[in-house]
Design a protein around this motif. Structure first.
Motif, PDB file in Angstrom:
ATOM      1  N   VAL A  23       0.855  -1.182   0.000  1.00  0.00           N
ATOM      2  CA  VAL A  23       0.000   0.000   0.000  1.00  0.00           C
ATOM      3  C   VAL A  23       0.896   1.238   0.000  1.00  0.00           C
ATOM      4  O   VAL A  23       1.764   1.367   0.864  1.00  0.00           O
ATOM      5  CB  VAL A  23      -0.914   0.020   1.244  1.00  0.00           C
ATOM      6  CG1 VAL A  23      -1.811   1.244   1.237  1.00  0.00           C
ATOM      7  CG2 VAL A  23      -1.739  -1.263   1.304  1.00  0.00           C
ATOM      8  N   TRP A  71      -9.194  -4.784  -3.365  1.00  0.00           N
ATOM      9  CA  TRP A  71      -8.454  -4.749  -2.094  1.00  0.00           C
ATOM     10  C   TRP A  71      -9.376  -4.397  -0.913  1.00  0.00           C
ATOM     11  O   TRP A  71      -9.123  -4.760   0.218  1.00  0.00           O
ATOM     12  CB  TRP A  71      -7.261  -3.786  -2.168  1.00  0.00           C
ATOM     13  CG  TRP A  71      -7.534  -2.328  -2.452  1.00  0.00           C
ATOM     14  CD1 TRP A  71      -8.303  -1.468  -1.711  1.00  0.00           C
ATOM     15  CD2 TRP A  71      -6.975  -1.543  -3.501  1.00  0.00           C
ATOM     16  NE1 TRP A  71      -8.268  -0.210  -2.270  1.00  0.00           N
ATOM     17  CE2 TRP A  71      -7.463  -0.222  -3.365  1.00  0.00           C
ATOM     18  CE3 TRP A  71      -6.121  -1.822  -4.568  1.00  0.00           C
ATOM     19  CZ2 TRP A  71      -7.118   0.803  -4.244  1.00  0.00           C
ATOM     20  CZ3 TRP A  71      -5.763  -0.806  -5.451  1.00  0.00           C
ATOM     21  CH2 TRP A  71      -6.271   0.500  -5.279  1.00  0.00           C
ATOM     22  N   ASN A  72     -10.517  -3.754  -1.224  1.00  0.00           N
ATOM     23  CA  ASN A  72     -11.377  -3.231  -0.152  1.00  0.00           C
ATOM     24  C   ASN A  72     -11.960  -4.332   0.729  1.00  0.00           C
ATOM     25  O   ASN A  72     -12.148  -4.124   1.939  1.00  0.00           O
ATOM     26  CB  ASN A  72     -12.528  -2.450  -0.770  1.00  0.00           C
ATOM     27  CG  ASN A  72     -12.019  -1.472  -1.813  1.00  0.00           C
ATOM     28  OD1 ASN A  72     -11.633  -1.926  -2.906  1.00  0.00           O
ATOM     29  ND2 ASN A  72     -12.004  -0.204  -1.496  1.00  0.00           N
ATOM     30  N   ASP A  75      -8.584  -6.669   2.685  1.00  0.00           N
ATOM     31  CA  ASP A  75      -7.726  -6.112   3.746  1.00  0.00           C
ATOM     32  C   ASP A  75      -8.543  -5.017   4.419  1.00  0.00           C
ATOM     33  O   ASP A  75      -8.763  -3.956   3.829  1.00  0.00           O
ATOM     34  CB  ASP A  75      -6.436  -5.541   3.128  1.00  0.00           C
ATOM     35  CG  ASP A  75      -5.492  -4.957   4.174  1.00  0.00           C
ATOM     36  OD1 ASP A  75      -4.278  -4.886   3.915  1.00  0.00           O
ATOM     37  OD2 ASP A  75      -5.980  -4.536   5.250  1.00  0.00           O
ATOM     38  N   ARG A  77      -8.023  -2.829   6.429  1.00  0.00           N
ATOM     39  CA  ARG A  77      -7.423  -1.477   6.489  1.00  0.00           C
ATOM     40  C   ARG A  77      -7.739  -0.699   5.214  1.00  0.00           C
ATOM     41  O   ARG A  77      -7.667   0.523   5.164  1.00  0.00           O
ATOM     42  CB  ARG A  77      -5.893  -1.570   6.638  1.00  0.00           C
ATOM     43  CG  ARG A  77      -5.408  -2.336   7.847  1.00  0.00           C
ATOM     44  CD  ARG A  77      -3.897  -2.548   7.756  1.00  0.00           C
ATOM     45  NE  ARG A  77      -3.541  -3.228   6.512  1.00  0.00           N
ATOM     46  CZ  ARG A  77      -2.286  -3.292   6.041  1.00  0.00           C
ATOM     47  NH1 ARG A  77      -1.296  -2.674   6.705  1.00  0.00           N
ATOM     48  NH2 ARG A  77      -2.013  -3.941   4.927  1.00  0.00           N
ATOM     49  N   LEU A  78      -8.102  -1.424   4.131  1.00  0.00           N
ATOM     50  CA  LEU A  78      -8.293  -0.780   2.814  1.00  0.00           C
ATOM     51  C   LEU A  78      -9.768  -0.660   2.444  1.00  0.00           C
ATOM     52  O   LEU A  78     -10.103  -0.340   1.303  1.00  0.00           O
ATOM     53  CB  LEU A  78      -7.555  -1.585   1.742  1.00  0.00           C
ATOM     54  CG  LEU A  78      -6.049  -1.789   1.963  1.00  0.00           C
ATOM     55  CD1 LEU A  78      -5.454  -2.615   0.822  1.00  0.00           C
ATOM     56  CD2 LEU A  78      -5.317  -0.454   2.098  1.00  0.00           C
ATOM     57  N   TYR A  81     -10.176   2.634   1.301  1.00  0.00           N
ATOM     58  CA  TYR A  81      -8.958   3.191   0.702  1.00  0.00           C
ATOM     59  C   TYR A  81      -9.094   3.531  -0.777  1.00  0.00           C
ATOM     60  O   TYR A  81      -9.565   2.721  -1.578  1.00  0.00           O
ATOM     61  CB  TYR A  81      -7.787   2.217   0.883  1.00  0.00           C
ATOM     62  CG  TYR A  81      -6.466   2.730   0.333  1.00  0.00           C
ATOM     63  CD1 TYR A  81      -5.834   3.845   0.896  1.00  0.00           C
ATOM     64  CD2 TYR A  81      -5.843   2.097  -0.737  1.00  0.00           C
ATOM     65  CE1 TYR A  81      -4.624   4.319   0.403  1.00  0.00           C
ATOM     66  CE2 TYR A  81      -4.623   2.564  -1.249  1.00  0.00           C
ATOM     67  CZ  TYR A  81      -4.025   3.673  -0.666  1.00  0.00           C
ATOM     68  OH  TYR A  81      -2.824   4.143  -1.169  1.00  0.00           O
ATOM     69  N   VAL A  85      -1.859   1.122  -4.806  1.00  0.00           N
ATOM     70  CA  VAL A  85      -1.375  -0.157  -4.258  1.00  0.00           C
ATOM     71  C   VAL A  85      -0.541  -0.815  -5.359  1.00  0.00           C
ATOM     72  O   VAL A  85      -0.921  -0.768  -6.541  1.00  0.00           O
ATOM     73  CB  VAL A  85      -2.531  -1.089  -3.843  1.00  0.00           C
ATOM     74  CG1 VAL A  85      -1.987  -2.435  -3.381  1.00  0.00           C
ATOM     75  CG2 VAL A  85      -3.392  -0.457  -2.752  1.00  0.00           C
TER      76      VAL A  85
END
Ligand code: GCU
Length: 582
Positions: A23, A71-72, A75, A77-78, A81, A85
């Motif tokens: 990231v 990615w959402n 992970d 955290r994402l 986001y 990446v």
């Protein structure tokens, strides 16, 4: 390089699987601290050679996620986001002689740069259309490394623009493969029933055309459709093309593709050593006044709108299984048509729908207020339109190309969209062109559709939200004025409900409110002259950053007839009943 038609039919190595990712919020891996692109970026996949070497990243020590996939949802955290990446994948390979190697991506959202063994292989913009890169000269014997920088940040001049009512899933969201093609290969071909002017005489029939990747004359291209006893060899002209030629087929021999009989024929195309296989259906789609005719017969499009999200729990859908479940629900509703909103969905979705006898509306994300006067924005939209049509123009079930959704009226907008419509026609004159217009208000219960773009489309389609965004419980009083002698599709109507929430039918968010809204809208729509189809909004609750009501929306648009856990709401059965009667 031009998109290769039916690329999945060529021999290929899948690069799906676990890819390492980094990231990179400030794009440290691409720019130096003066914001100039750096030659020492992450694309080098550098490793310390000497003890004192300073390398501040390491893909192989970094986590992995599954590709294809956003990615959402992989992970946490994402989840929200939006940014850059980096992805890395290694694979073993032995370079081939007299063959090219193309790196193919089904789709990457949004802006992506690709490197192979540290060398830049290409750059692509647009989150929902495929692209292939010639990496023949970049590959080495043994271990090869692909590195992809993906940035899904939103921009005013982009397509889609800054705001849209769906989740901006980032990443390599569809299949990746390394494709082996001969030095001279079939770049594109078309086999369809069309009306063509031959010596000034209008002729209907099966027409074949093809184009090589090289402008070379004298190459033999053999088409065979065993079931129709078609076996014909063509020779390319100086442009490396087989110009459109009518194929003789005994009349009455062809079984036309239709929802009741989604007949597909096995087709083989031989060019040099390589033979490609495809499954193609034959049908005609046209309009006559306010009717839509499939194979010459009037048809009502019993549709539903769908976002490309996994059937359960969010994330980008990207497999045959995902498609089968989503389309299975549409079939249960009694649908013969789906509006794939608001961007081209994966080829799995389109081909599965074709097998299931479901007609398709396919759309590019010219959504809401686009930067109409920006030439780069127009070029971007044009490329997405071109690639959407290029990938799917042999699919019999695609009947409508849509160029936009809910765009504000202005001369700049009309100029932009009318040029797109004309471009679509030059690429494919065998399908209908449309766009989702909108009717956002009524005066004295009279709803009037008025849109300059009516003259550029074959079907006038519009979204209306009586009962939800306006005129609650007034549907029965409504009148419609649609002053165009063209078929009408209601491309969106509907309202939200939280599955399992019950109460009075005037209580927002209850299933009873949504059920009643559907009843009232259906009764109203049935009175519209020239109504040829509907695609209510929407099959399933879907993620949206614009839907923040706690306990009800929780970042889901709740206008689905099915919840995000696959539970059917009461309104599902209202629409099903209507379609059973159609
Ligand atoms: C609009 C739009 C959709 C949106 C829907 C809604 O009409 O086209 O993308 O999700 O309305 O408000 O739910």
């Amino acid at each position: 390089m031009p998109l290769v038609q039916n690329i999945g039919a060529y021999e290929n190595i899948s690069l799906n699987g676990d890819w390492h990712y980094i990231v990179d919020v400030q794009e440290e891996g691409y720019y130096d601290y003066r914001m100039n692109p750096t030659p020492w970026g992450f694309f080098r996949n550098a490793k310390p050679q000497l003890p004192e070497d300073l390398i501040e990243y390491d893909f192989d020590l970094s986590p992995t996620m599954h590709i294809p996939g956003d990615w959402n949802t992989q992970d946490e955290r994402l989840f929200f986001y939006e940014g850059t990446v980096w992805f890395k994948r290694s694979f073993n390979f032995s370079p081939l002689t007299s063959y090219l190697s193309l790196l193919y991506f089904g789709a990457v959202n949004y802006d992506c740069h690709v490197w192979v063994n540290g060398q830049e292989a290409g750059h692509h913009v647009g989150g929902f259309t495929p692209f292939n890169l010639d990496v023949t000269d970049l590959l080495i014997e043994g271990e090869n490394v692909v590195i992809v920088k993906v940035d899904n940040k939103r921009h005013a001049e982009a397509i889609p623009t800054l705001i849209f009512d769906w989740w901006n899933y980032g990443g390599i969201i569809r299949d990746v493969s390394l494709v082996k093609v001969p030095a001279v290969y079939l770049e594109n071909y078309s086999l369809q029933i069309k009306n063509e002017k031959i010596n000034d005489k209008e002729e209907k029939g099966i027409f074949f055309s093809a184009k090589l990747n090289k402008a070379e004359a004298g190459h033999a291209v053999t088409l065979s459709v065993p079931e129709l006893k078609i076996e014909k060899t063509f020779t390319t002209d100086a442009q490396g093309e087989v110009k459109s030629e009518k194929i003789k087929v005994k009349s009455g021999k062809v079984a036309f593709w239709s929802p009741d009989n989604p007949k597909l024929y096995r087709v083989a195309l031989q060019c040099g050593e390589t033979t490609l296989h495809d499954s193609i259906g034959f049908r005609t789609i046209e309009t006559r006044g306010k009717q839509i005719l499939l194979n010459g017969q009037p048809i009502f499009l019993k549709g539903i709108s769908i976002h490309e999200e996994k059937p359960f729990g969010g994330g980008r859908a990207n497999s045959t299984d995902d498609a089968r479940i989503l389309l299975g629900w549409a079939k249960e509703l009694g649908c013969n048509f789906v509006r794939l909103a608001h961007y081209p969905h994966s080829e799995y979705m389109v081909r599965e729908a074709e097998k299931m006898g479901i007609m398709v509306w396919s759309e590019i994300p010219c959504y809401w207020t686009i930067d109409w006067t920006n030439p780069a924005t127009f070029e971007n939209a044009k490329v997405q339109l071109t690639d959407m049509i290029c990938r799917d123009h042999n699919r019999a079930n695609i009947i409508i190309w849509s160029i936009a959704n809910e765009t504000p009226h202005s001369p700049e907008r009309d100029n932009f969209l009318s040029r797109l419509a004309q471009h679509a026609r030059t690429l494919d004159d065998s399908r209908l062109i449309s766009m989702a217009m909108e009717v956002t208000g009524a005066s004295n219960y009279v709803n009037r559709l008025s849109d300059n773009m009516n003259e550029y489309v074959d079907v006038v389609s519009f979204n209306q939200y009586i009962g939800w965004y306006r005129d609650v419980n007034d549907a029965a009083k409504m009148h419609w004025e649609i002053p165009y002698d063209k078929p009408v599709i209601i491309s969106e109507f509907g309202g939200g409900a939280r599955y399992g929430l019950h109460g009075a039918k005037n209580q927002r968010w209850t299933e009873e409110f949504q059920e009643n809204l559907y009843r009232e809208n259906i009764a109203m729509l049935d009175k519209i002259d020239g109504l040829s189809g509907t695609s209510p909004w929407i099959l399933k609750d879907f993620r949206s950053p614009r839907r923040v009501l706690p306990g009800i929306q929780d970042y889901y648009n709740r206008k689905g007839l099915v919840s995000d856990n696959g539970e059917k709401k009461k309104a599902f059965f209202v629409l099903k009943e209507w379609y059973e009667g159609k």
